[in-house]
Structures are given as structure tokens and as C-alpha cells.
Design an enzyme around this catalytic site. Structure first.
Site, PDB file in Angstrom:
ATOM      1  N   TYR A 111       5.948   2.506  12.505  1.00  0.00           N
ATOM      2  CA  TYR A 111       6.026   3.961  12.943  1.00  0.00           C
ATOM      3  C   TYR A 111       5.743   4.030  14.325  1.00  0.00           C
ATOM      4  CZ  TYR A 111       7.056   5.912   8.285  1.00  0.00           C
ATOM      5  OH  TYR A 111       7.575   6.190   6.669  1.00  0.00           O
ATOM      6  N   GLY A 112       4.557   3.828  14.748  1.00  0.00           N
ATOM      7  CA  GLY A 112       3.903   3.936  15.978  1.00  0.00           C
ATOM      8  C   GLY A 112       4.453   3.624  16.835  1.00  0.00           C
ATOM      9  N   CYS A 145      -1.712   5.854   6.934  1.00  0.00           N
ATOM     10  CA  CYS A 145      -1.091   5.262   8.024  1.00  0.00           C
ATOM     11  C   CYS A 145      -2.098   6.482   8.394  1.00  0.00           C
ATOM     12  CB  CYS A 145      -0.231   5.348   7.591  1.00  0.00           C
ATOM     13  SG  CYS A 145       0.703   5.155   9.299  1.00  0.00           S
ATOM     14  N   THR A 155      -0.369   7.215  11.644  1.00  0.00           N
ATOM     15  CA  THR A 155       0.215   7.337  12.470  1.00  0.00           C
ATOM     16  C   THR A 155       0.592   8.166  11.934  1.00  0.00           C
ATOM     17  OG1 THR A 155      -0.063   5.265  13.611  1.00  0.00           O
ATOM     18  CG2 THR A 155       2.367   6.782  13.579  1.00  0.00           C
ATOM     19  N   CYS A 197      -6.106   1.302  12.383  1.00  0.00           N
ATOM     20  CA  CYS A 197      -4.381   1.120  11.925  1.00  0.00           C
ATOM     21  C   CYS A 197      -4.961   1.094  10.908  1.00  0.00           C
ATOM     22  CB  CYS A 197      -3.476   0.439  13.084  1.00  0.00           C
ATOM     23  SG  CYS A 197      -2.312   0.495  12.579  1.00  0.00           S
ATOM     24  N   THR A 198      -3.813   1.158  10.168  1.00  0.00           N
ATOM     25  CA  THR A 198      -4.372   0.525   8.046  1.00  0.00           C
ATOM     26  C   THR A 198      -4.212  -1.369   8.531  1.00  0.00           C
ATOM     27  OG1 THR A 198      -2.398   0.969   7.398  1.00  0.00           O
ATOM     28  CG2 THR A 198      -4.437   2.172   7.238  1.00  0.00           C
ATOM     29  N   HIS A 199      -2.720  -1.168   9.204  1.00  0.00           N
ATOM     30  CA  HIS A 199      -1.828  -3.284   9.199  1.00  0.00           C
ATOM     31  C   HIS A 199      -3.014  -3.689   9.834  1.00  0.00           C
ATOM     32  CE1 HIS A 199       1.753  -1.067   8.799  1.00  0.00           C
ATOM     33  NE2 HIS A 199       2.195  -2.454   8.604  1.00  0.00           N
TER      34      HIS A 199
HETATM   35  N1  DGL Z   1      -0.407   1.241   9.767  1.00  0.00           N
HETATM   36  C1  DGL Z   1      -0.098   2.317  10.045  1.00  0.00           C
HETATM   37  C2  DGL Z   1      -1.534   2.940  10.757  1.00  0.00           C
HETATM   38  O1  DGL Z   1      -2.311   2.817  10.170  1.00  0.00           O
HETATM   39  C3  DGL Z   1       0.997   2.699  11.160  1.00  0.00           C
HETATM   40  C4  DGL Z   1       1.980   0.783  11.807  1.00  0.00           C
HETATM   41  C5  DGL Z   1       3.230   1.623  12.478  1.00  0.00           C
HETATM   42  O2  DGL Z   1       3.143   1.308  13.918  1.00  0.00           O
HETATM   43  O3  DGL Z   1       4.189   1.716  11.166  1.00  0.00           O
HETATM   44  O4  DGL Z   1      -1.471   3.889  11.768  1.00  0.00           O
END
Ligand code: DGL
Length: 259
Positions: A46-47, A77, A79, A188-190
Site C-alpha cells: 500500500y505504501g 498498518c 500506511t 511499518c508493521t512489516h
Molecule cells: N504494513 C504497512 C505499514 O505498516 C505497509 C506495507 C505496505 O506498503 O503495504 O505501513
């Protein structure tokens, strides 16, 4: 008090697999609750999308979780939170909706902190919500915002270590080699899933923090305030769903992984 409602699951949402790091903190703090995790990996990352795209994908995913009867939603998330949290709360005023934002505050306010790097997606850093947050702590620490284009995508692909990730991180972190930096905030949670690689490639002692614990505590507070905590005994369940079903085995593996 709605007895049935408090026995419903808690929905946890992310653009993909990253939110599993937040899910873990929530399950640790609230082990008796049932959780339903939805990752939108088919549309991740999404980012690097537009604000409008992220808003519409987030609304669609949260509406989907609510249609499945969750009693509360964690937007795990950064984002999606920065793009859509206001909109979501307007759409669903009766539902506790908990967002996540980069843990700039604890890092900037730490006694020994002078410089803080915030790693996040390009969209999170571009958005007003983050810009205001960073500005609020600029007199307490040098807040360095570092957009990490491509990093969430590597995690989605299961690249959690190895030469490709090392080369990416070395280039990203190179400008800070000779700065004194005490904290890295994973916005970012990833990114918690590549915490070890970040530490290794930063190459110097540094505190690395994320917002998952604070988000879990906020969830607990919100549920308690609305008398929505489960009263059951014993462990609750965790169910994974994903818009890309091929990601389900990796979802379970990340949930168990040490990092
Ligand atoms: N996990 C998401 C966050 O915390 C973003 C990762 C993405 O770019 O989709 O921002």
C-alpha cells in the site's frame, strides 16, 4: 452490556503480512480473545500507492471484517492508519477502531536520545498525520524520516535475510554510518520481521522499537472501556484470511517466528 457481542472476535487488518507483528502483541496481551486476521497481500504494498487507492482498499477490507461480525478492528498498518483512520471512524462510529502510528514519542523522549531514524513507507512519511507527529517532537530529538521503498515488498516475498536484503539495507543506512543515532523506529508493521537484518546492517549498537505493544495496550483499554473484553476462560483462537490465499502458510509461519 452486550454479552454476545463481547464474545465476538477482534479483527486485525494489514495491507499484507506485516500486521502479524501487531497481532502477536495483541494475542500476548489478550490471550483469551478470538482474533480474525485479514491481510490484503493481493494489493500490497500500500505504501507506494496513491492516498485514494489506499483509502478505498482499506475501507473495503474493514467493511469485509465487520461483515464477518468482529467486535473491534485493529488497523495494523501505519500506511492505512495515516490514510484512512478518520474516514473509518466516521463510517463506523459504534465500533472501536484502533490504529497504529510510528513510535516517535517514546524514542524522542528517551533520556539518552538525540537522533532518531524513523523507517516507514513513502506514503506514511508523505502524509500529514506523520508530518505533524514528527514536528511535535523535533525540539526533543533530531527526527530523521527515512522512506523505505521496496522493503515491505521484500517481506511479502519472504525475504527476511540474505544478500539481497543486506545490500538494500546497507545502501539505505549508509548515510547514517557516521551519525550518532540512538533509536530506530520501525514505522511499518512489516519491518519487525527484518529487525535482525536492520540491526546487523546498521552495524552499531542501536535501540530498535515498534508500535505493536502500544497498539495492543490501546486495544485492551478500548475494549475494557466498552465492556467488550471476553469473559471466557482458556485460550482464544487465531484465524488467518488473505486476499492472496497462497500467503496463508507464510502467515502462520510469521506468527510463530522468533524475531
Ligand atoms: N504494513 C504497512 C505499514 O505498516 C505497509 C506495507 C505496505 O506498503 O503495504 O505501513
Amino acid at each position: 452490556m452486550d454479552v454476545e457481542k463481547r464474545e465476538q472476535p477482534i479483527g486485525v487488518f494489514d495491507s499484507g503480512l506485516g500486521g502479524i507483528s501487531v497481532l502477536r502483541a495483541c494475542v500476548e496481551l489478550l490471550p483469551r480473545e478470538d482474533f480474525l486476521f485479514f491481510g490484503d497481500s493481493a494489493n500490497a504494498p500500500y505504501g507506494e500507492k496513491t492516498l485514494e487507492q489506499v483509502r478505498s482498499l482499506t475501507v473495503q477490507s474493514i467493511d469485509g471484517l465487520l461483515a464477518q461480525g468482529v467486535k473491534a478492528v485493529v488497523v495494523a498498518c501505519n500506511t492505512a492508519t495515516s490514510a484512512a483512520i478518520g474516514l473509518l471512524r466516521e463510517r463506523h462510529p459504534a465500533v472501536p477502531i484502533i490504529g497504529i502510528e510510528p513510535a516517535v514519542k517514546p524514542a524522542a523522549q528517551a533520556r539518552d536520545s538525540s537522533s532518531v531514524i524513523v523507517m516507514a513507507t513513502p506514503l506514511t512519511i508523505h502524509e500529514d498525520k506523520y508530518q505533524k507527529l514528527a514536528a511535535a517532537f523535533r525540539d526533543q530529538a533530531n527526527v530523521i524520516s527515512l522512506p523505505c521503498k521496496g522493503l515491505a515488498e521484500m517481506v511479502e516475498k519472504g525475504i527476511l535475510e540474505g544478500p539481497e536484503l543486506d545490500a538494500y539495507l546497507q545502501e539505505l543506512l549508509l548515510p547514517f554510518r557516521y551519525c550518532s543515532v540512538e533509536y530506530i523506529v520501525l514505522g511499518c508493521t512489516h519491518y519487525p520481521f527484518v529487525r535482525r537484518a536492520i540491526r546487523k546492517n546498521f552495524g552499531r549498537p542501536v535501540e530498535i522499537i515498534d508500535g505493536s505493544g502500544g497498539t495492543a495496550r490501546q486495544l485492551k483499554r478500548q475494549l475494557a472501556a466498552r465492556e467488550l473484553l471476553t469473559t471466557r476462560r482458556g485460550h482464544g483462537s487465531v484465524v488467518f484470511r488473505n486476499s492472496d490465499p497462497d500467503k496463508l502458510p507464510m502467515s502462520r509461519a510469521l506468527f510463530q517466528m522468533e524475531y
